[in-house]
Design a protein around this motif. Structure first.
Motif, PDB file in Angstrom:
ATOM      1  N   GLU A  23       5.743  13.699  10.239  1.00 51.92           N
ATOM      2  CA  GLU A  23       4.729  14.817  10.260  1.00 51.92           C
ATOM      3  C   GLU A  23       3.931  14.406   8.871  1.00 51.92           C
ATOM      4  OE1 GLU A  23       6.938  18.564   9.190  1.00 51.92           O
ATOM      5  OE2 GLU A  23       4.733  19.576   8.913  1.00 51.92           O
ATOM      6  N   PHE A  24       4.608  13.866   7.728  1.00 51.96           N
ATOM      7  CA  PHE A  24       3.962  13.493   6.581  1.00 51.96           C
ATOM      8  C   PHE A  24       3.756  11.945   6.432  1.00 51.96           C
ATOM      9  CE2 PHE A  24       6.875  17.280   5.632  1.00 51.96           C
ATOM     10  CZ  PHE A  24       5.612  17.977   5.392  1.00 51.96           C
ATOM     11  N   GLN A  58      17.306  11.569   1.255  1.00 49.35           N
ATOM     12  CA  GLN A  58      17.889  12.080   0.292  1.00 49.35           C
ATOM     13  C   GLN A  58      17.501  13.380  -0.092  1.00 49.35           C
ATOM     14  OE1 GLN A  58      18.351   9.641  -3.453  1.00 49.35           O
ATOM     15  NE2 GLN A  58      17.601   7.937  -2.299  1.00 49.35           N
ATOM     16  N   LEU A  59      16.215  13.410  -0.061  1.00 47.03           N
ATOM     17  CA  LEU A  59      15.368  14.790  -0.211  1.00 47.03           C
ATOM     18  C   LEU A  59      15.819  15.799   0.920  1.00 47.03           C
ATOM     19  CD1 LEU A  59      13.960  15.369  -2.771  1.00 47.03           C
ATOM     20  CD2 LEU A  59      12.012  14.746  -1.674  1.00 47.03           C
ATOM     21  N   THR A  60      15.480  15.507   1.987  1.00 44.98           N
ATOM     22  CA  THR A  60      15.417  16.722   3.194  1.00 44.98           C
ATOM     23  C   THR A  60      16.963  16.593   3.679  1.00 44.98           C
ATOM     24  OG1 THR A  60      15.154  14.835   4.800  1.00 44.98           O
ATOM     25  CG2 THR A  60      13.316  16.121   3.724  1.00 44.98           C
ATOM     26  N   PHE A 107       1.096  10.687   3.882  1.00 34.11           N
ATOM     27  CA  PHE A 107       1.306  10.420   2.584  1.00 34.11           C
ATOM     28  C   PHE A 107       2.294   9.166   2.509  1.00 34.11           C
ATOM     29  CE2 PHE A 107       0.756  14.847   2.912  1.00 34.11           C
ATOM     30  CZ  PHE A 107       0.119  15.263   1.362  1.00 34.11           C
ATOM     31  N   ASP A 108       3.092   8.908   3.494  1.00 34.04           N
ATOM     32  CA  ASP A 108       3.944   7.731   3.220  1.00 34.04           C
ATOM     33  C   ASP A 108       3.513   6.390   3.509  1.00 34.04           C
ATOM     34  OD1 ASP A 108       6.363   9.037   2.524  1.00 34.04           O
ATOM     35  OD2 ASP A 108       6.856   9.711   4.891  1.00 34.04           O
ATOM     36  N   ASP A 127      10.439   8.735  10.461  1.00 35.16           N
ATOM     37  CA  ASP A 127       9.227   9.537   9.763  1.00 35.16           C
ATOM     38  C   ASP A 127       8.158   9.082   8.757  1.00 35.16           C
ATOM     39  OD1 ASP A 127      10.408  11.487  11.107  1.00 35.16           O
ATOM     40  OD2 ASP A 127      11.620  12.553   9.569  1.00 35.16           O
ATOM     41  N   GLU A 133       2.464   4.931   0.640  1.00 34.98           N
ATOM     42  CA  GLU A 133       3.137   4.418  -0.292  1.00 34.98           C
ATOM     43  C   GLU A 133       4.242   3.213   0.199  1.00 34.98           C
ATOM     44  OE1 GLU A 133       4.245   5.515  -3.071  1.00 34.98           O
ATOM     45  OE2 GLU A 133       2.734   6.858  -3.140  1.00 34.98           O
ATOM     46  N   GLU A 141      14.604   7.547   0.652  1.00 33.74           N
ATOM     47  CA  GLU A 141      14.360   8.573  -0.394  1.00 33.74           C
ATOM     48  C   GLU A 141      14.088   9.789   0.310  1.00 33.74           C
ATOM     49  OE1 GLU A 141      12.343   6.313  -3.857  1.00 33.74           O
ATOM     50  OE2 GLU A 141      10.894   7.649  -2.826  1.00 33.74           O
ATOM     51  N   THR A 142      13.318   9.814   1.397  1.00 28.56           N
ATOM     52  CA  THR A 142      13.016  11.056   2.178  1.00 28.56           C
ATOM     53  C   THR A 142      14.515  11.914   2.504  1.00 28.56           C
ATOM     54  OG1 THR A 142      11.110   9.811   2.968  1.00 28.56           O
ATOM     55  CG2 THR A 142      11.609  12.086   4.038  1.00 28.56           C
ATOM     56  N   GLU A 186      19.372  12.437  13.211  1.00 30.41           N
ATOM     57  CA  GLU A 186      18.468  12.940  12.309  1.00 30.41           C
ATOM     58  C   GLU A 186      18.242  11.908  11.191  1.00 30.41           C
ATOM     59  OE1 GLU A 186      17.964  16.450  12.915  1.00 30.41           O
ATOM     60  OE2 GLU A 186      16.341  16.464  11.715  1.00 30.41           O
ATOM     61  N   LYS A 202       4.630  -0.537  -1.780  1.00 29.74           N
ATOM     62  CA  LYS A 202       5.864  -0.771  -2.101  1.00 29.74           C
ATOM     63  C   LYS A 202       5.961  -2.332  -1.587  1.00 29.74           C
ATOM     64  CE  LYS A 202      10.112   0.625  -3.555  1.00 29.74           C
ATOM     65  NZ  LYS A 202      10.227   1.026  -4.741  1.00 29.74           N
ATOM     66  N   ARG A 252      16.277   8.651  12.019  1.00 31.82           N
ATOM     67  CA  ARG A 252      14.920   9.014  12.409  1.00 31.82           C
ATOM     68  C   ARG A 252      14.075   9.316  10.802  1.00 31.82           C
ATOM     69  NH1 ARG A 252      13.296  14.692  14.589  1.00 31.82           N
ATOM     70  NH2 ARG A 252      12.929  14.686  12.465  1.00 31.82           N
ATOM     71  N   ILE A 288      11.450   4.068   1.361  1.00 28.27           N
ATOM     72  CA  ILE A 288      10.787   5.225   1.429  1.00 28.27           C
ATOM     73  C   ILE A 288      11.661   6.228   2.315  1.00 28.27           C
ATOM     74  CG2 ILE A 288       8.783   6.310   2.028  1.00 28.27           C
ATOM     75  CD1 ILE A 288       8.051   4.134   0.131  1.00 28.27           C
TER      76      ILE A 288
END
Lengths: 304, 360, 361
Positions: C56-57, C321-323, C60-61, C51, C64, C318-319, C43, C68, C46, C315
């Motif tokens: 899915e997003f 970390q968040l998810t 948006f990425d 991702d 970015e 960061e994702t 996970e 960067k 991936r 990027i």
């Protein structure tokens, strides 16, 4: 403004303390660079040392074991650098920078449960008689033992490079690795040993910050001290005695600017803070041609 | 994505199950927090995070907390906020001044998401600003400092020269002078919010120059350790209670307590009553906590400080009440006048009696 | 006993294979570390690598990523010329800062006049000049006094950093900023704003400049006498001298190019994504770009890819970390590991590993 508030004796005494971590890291890097290797990962090794120092000191309750752990931690990280640059022949500049990144992450991970930890006390040495000498006593003879360890290390490196045969070989390897190889010296082995020594010293320097100077563990707490150590080596022209001077200059400017501020002198802090770096550049220019070890930063491979 | 959300919410779901609360039919409200430092920095960020956790606990399974630590102030912050929006956050707290413009930018792109920015001055339709009146706590510290000092020299470790810090210095100074006309302040700026090594150096320098009380607007406990080593020096906890350094050197503290605000604002989003506000709360609302005044302080001084705390909390006393002159001697507040919030928010001068200049 | 044997020329196959091997090894080791931390390894991997590009997003990425990667590629390209010629400018971070200060300085000097046709081009020039001047200091000192450029350029990073602090508190401070440090936000100044050329794509002028620089570098290195001289000087300084390459001029040109591109990157960043001169403006692009240059093997296309890879780990990290609640430190560690492996596998491009009976002397 009240400059009389600055007590020169105390100023010099705290200068010795402020200079210690960068001196420790710098003397290690000096040996590394004299062997012809440029390890830009000092910051990464220092911060790892700071974390390992706290972990070992806290869990054993003994500050000395903390320092030993810090040296081991710094050394372990430098070993990675040694393997990569000496066996995998990777570029030293890039590897050093990667080492810093890696060290920052590793230390944060290792130290994440130690933010609240307080290390065991590391008392000052009260050297009898000497510490009672007026003026000089409180400046030079009333510190914690690591201050003296730093000085002894500098003196030891100076003597090693100047008088010992091993020191001569190390310098030869740094000046011209092809020639040293032709003479039958193990360039790579010598360099690895130098790199490990550098890592241990950087670890000690980092632990001095987390165990004595602050004392606590905070992520990223070395805050650029490793880079300053690199500057000091250059400032010193790769000479141990001048390295002392450099460490006092860099450490001194920090302490001095705080003192001047506290005394109410309106100083442009940024400009005072950048002055040692400009001084380093000037020193480099004055020293000029070819004082750096001849093979500094170059990759060595025997079959070339 | 569904599966991942499930994984991430595993703990909250388990907690709700333990508590016996039935899982709500609808998705929990996702609330994002953007932090400027690591969550275990012992100061600013740690307290925001504690308060955020408290808020999450308060709502049981109804709220899910997402956070990101050590986010640089700038474009990275914008990206982090955007990511939080995509993860489904409907309310995002950005907890450092430097996130102000990024917050406004991102908020403009996502009008249906609510933003709360700490310590700034810009608001928008969907952006609130919130901050704490730390200067109220500084008044109490100043009073104690003025009473406790024997050398009449009080050291102040300033972080970054912004109005919040200048307000604190002024407030502490005014009240120290009030109880002890002979005190002088020695102010040292370190230009960082958290740098333990520099803070330790600054504290040592101040002590060496004769200060026997140290106030700090920086986050680490390093000054306390330095004071402890020096002996007869008093300090105050900053952001955290730092009680482990009591009763000496730490004699009291200013504690950041954001939890009531976080709970209130989250509740507003849950209820659909959220509107943009500009909140500036102090001791009265519980946003600024005054840590236990330790046994090192004589009873009468303790009582005096506590009386001031209660008067401020009740709204009977404002720390910036005239007559107060500016540093150059020109009048600022006339007898009995109280500083207005607008002036305080942008305060960038010292009051009369403080020596030195604010760095620029 | 294993010994290394230098290949007569770099292995074509390994040039392409090595980065893949490194990424795969990093995934395995990194996954193990994540698992040790109690996070799902697959996970996590991936989330970091897949991702941001195809998840899915991703919509948006991707912008970015572009934002960067832009400055990283631009700076790394500038550095690659010098690195090829054996000129070590590691002070790009300082040149990046100076470019930003110069660029923002010009914009703020004109504020609030609206004249984009004049102000924006001037800012670009000022940014490049700022970076170039800063890089010229180590360049000239090297030429005049044979001073080591690695160290001088590094020292100048600190000096630039303090200049930035001073600017954000003093000269360039926003007079309407309620007493807070930092300049006016250039994003709110139409003549200076370096925004997305096509909204929501992340394509600002800095990214265009980076792509343009990739093409120009490619041509210069493969088709032009300058590229030949640079390579020659790096491989054999003596041969270069014999063939009439002016070593001093080469130093100045290489330092100048790297400084100008780093300065331009700083200017594009301050006028666009960042918007403000603030003491937290620089986030280490100048140092990361050095790594990018090496990962890209100093080749323009390689640098482009390496820049994107670095951006991806930022990027994606960061994702994660968040998810997944992956600690930031673990992501940093992971990046460090990726770099180590990439640097290590480089060996196989230039060397062959042989099993020999006894130790070679």
């Amino acid at each position: 403004m009240d400059l009389s508030a600055i007590n020169p004796i105390l100023l010099l005494a705290s200068l010795m303390v402020a200079a210690t971590p960068i001196m420790l890291a710098a003397i290690g890097e000096l040996v590394v660079e004299r062997a012809g290797v440029l390890n830009l990962g000092v910051e990464g090794m220092m911060i790892t040392g700071a974390a390992c120092g706290m972990i070992f000191a806290y869990n054993t309750g003994n500050a000395w074991l903390g320092f030993a752990g810090a040296a081991a931690g710094g050394m372990a990280l430098s070993f990675l650098f040694a393997i990569l640059t000496q066996y995998f022949l990777s570029n030293q500049v890039a590897t050093g920078l990667a080492l810093t990144l890696f060290g920052l992450g590793l230390s944060a991970l290792l130290g994440q449960n130690y933010a609240e930890a307080r290390p065991p006390a590391f008392p000052k040495m009260d050297i009898p008689i000497l510490s009672d000498i007026p003026v000089l006593g409180p400046i030079a003879f009333n510190h914690d033992p690591m201050v003296y360890v730093g000085l002894i290390l500098v003196a030891g490196v100076w003597a090693f490079l100047k008088f010992s045969r091993a020191g001569l070989v190390l310098r030869a390897v740094g000046e011209n690795h092809e020639a040293a190889h032709a003479l039958g010296y193990h360039v790579i082995r010598i360099r690895i040993l130098a790199i490990l020594f550098g890592g241990a010293c950087a670890g000690l320097g980092g632990a001095y910050i987390s165990l004595v100077r602050v004392p606590q563990w905070t992520e990223g707490m070395t805050a650029g001290a490793g880079w300053i150590a690199l500057a000091i080596v250059v400032f010193a022209g790769w000479k141990p005695v001048r390295l002392l001077l450099g460490a006092y200059l860099f450490g001194g400017v920090t302490v001095l600017q705080l003192n001047l501020q506290a005394a109410g002198l309106a100083i442009p802090v940024e400009y005072l803070s950048m002055s040692p770096y400009i001084a380093t550049i000037l020193v480099l220019v004055i020293l000029s041609a070819g004082r750096a070890p001849g093979s500094l930063g170059k990759t060595f491979h025997a079959s070339r | 994505m569904k599966r991942r959300t499930l994984l991430a919410t595993g703990t909250t779901a388990a907690m709700a199950a333990v508590l016996g609360a039935p899982l709500r039919a609808q998705e929990p409200l996702k609330v994002g927090f953007v932090y400027v430092g690591p969550i275990n920095d012992g100061g600013w960020t740690q307290h925001h995070h504690h308060s955020a956790k408290e808020m999450e606990e308060h709502f049981g399974g109804a709220v899910e907390l997402l956070y990101q630590e050590s986010v640089p102030e700038g474009p990275d912050a914008e990206r982090v906020m955007t990511q939080m929006v995509r993860q489904g956050c409907k309310l995002i707290f950005t907890t450092s001044f430097g996130y102000m413009d990024p917050t406004i930018n991102v908020a403009a792109r996502f009008p249906d998401v609510k933003f709360e920015h700490a310590t700034g001055y810009k608001t928008a339709e969907n952006v609130s600003a919130y901050s704490a009146r730390f200067y109220e706590g500084r008044a109490i510290q100043g009073t104690l400092a003025g009473r406790m000092t024997k050398s009449n020299k009080i050291g102040y470790i300033g972080s970054v020269p912004i109005p919040e810090v200048v307000r604190g210095i002024n407030s502490a100074f005014i009240h120290a002078r009030k109880v002890n006309p002979d005190v002088e302040f020695k102010i040292v700026w370190i230009f960082e919010w958290l740098n333990p090594a520099k803070e330790a150096d600054a504290a040592k320098v101040l002590i060496e120059q004769g200060c026997d009380v140290i106030l700090q607007h920086t986050d680490s406990t390093a000054p306390h350790a330095a004071a402890k080593e020096a002996g007869n020096v008093y300090t105050f906890g900053q952001a955290a209670d730092m009680a482990e350094f009591g009763p000496m050197p730490r004699i009291s503290s200013i504690i950041d307590n954001w939890a009531p605000y976080y709970i209130e604002r989250t509740q507003a989003v849950l209820d659909g009553t959220w509107t943009s506000v500009n909140t500036w709360d102090g001791i009265g609302a519980g946003m600024v906590g005054i840590g236990e005044i330790s046994s090192a302080v004589p009873e009468e001084y303790k009582a005096e400080a506590e009386a001031m705390r209660d008067a401020i909390a009740a709204g009977d006393y404002h720390p910036f009440t005239g007559p107060i002159n500016k540093q150059d001697g020109s009048p600022w507040l006339a007898e009995g006048d109280v500083a207005d919030d607008g002036t305080l928010a942008g305060l960038s001068f010292y009051v009369e009696g403080i020596e030195g200049d604010i760095p620029s | 006993m294993l010994t290394l044997e230098k290949r007569p020329q770099p292995s074509q196959a390994w040039t392409y294979l090595a980065p893949l091997v490194a990424v795969v090894v990093t995934m395995i080791v990194g996954g193990a570390v994540f698992a040790m931390l109690g996070k799902p390894p697959l996970e996590s991997i991936r989330t970091i690598f897949w991702d941001p590009l195809f998840g899915e997003f991703a919509a948006f990425d991707r912008p970015e990523l572009v934002k960067k990667a832009g400055p990283l590629v631009l700076i790394a390209l500038g550095l690659s010329f010098g690195f090829r010629a054996g000129i070590w400018n590691i002070g790009a971070e300082g040149q990046y800062i100076m470019g930003a200060i110069f660029g923002a300085g010009i914009a703020l000097a004109f504020y609030p006049m609206e004249a984009r046709w004049l102000i924006f081009p001037l800012m670009i020039i000022a940014g490049m000049v700022g970076g170039m001047l800063w890089a010229m200091i180590p360049g000239l000192l090297k030429v005049k006094f044979k001073t080591n450029e690695i160290l001088v350029s590094l020292m100048l990073v600190y000096v630039a950093d303090f200049m930035l602090d001073s600017m954000s508190l003093g000269l360039l401070r926003n007079p309407e900023g309620h007493g807070f440090p930092g300049s006016r936000n250039l994003q709110q100044y139409a003549s200076a704003y370096n925004g997305d050329l096509i909204a929501g794509t992340g394509l600002h002028w800095g990214v265009i400049a980076a792509l343009f620089a990739v093409v120009v570098s490619y041509i210069a290195l493969s088709r032009h006498i300058f590229g030949f001289n640079v390579r020659l000087a790096g491989q054999s300084p003596r041969a270069a001298a014999f063939s009439g390459v002016n070593a001093n001029r080469l130093v100045l040109v290489c330092m100048g190019i790297s400084g100008a591109l780093a300065g331009a990157a700083g200017m594009f960043e301050v006028a666009g994504p960042s918007g403000q001169i603030l003491s937290s403006f620089n986030v280490g692009y100048g140092f990361t770009a050095i790594i990018v240059a090496f990962l890209g093997r100093l080749h323009p296309i390689g640098i482009l890819l390496a820049g994107c890879l670095m951006a991806l780990t930022y990027i994606g990290g960061e994702t994660a970390q968040l998810t997944l609640g992956l600690p930031r430190s673990a992501v940093q560690l992971f990046q460090g590991m990726l770099l180590f492996f990439l640097l290590a596998v480089d060996l196989f491009t230039n060397f062959r590993i042989r099993l020999t009976a006894k130790e070679a002397a």
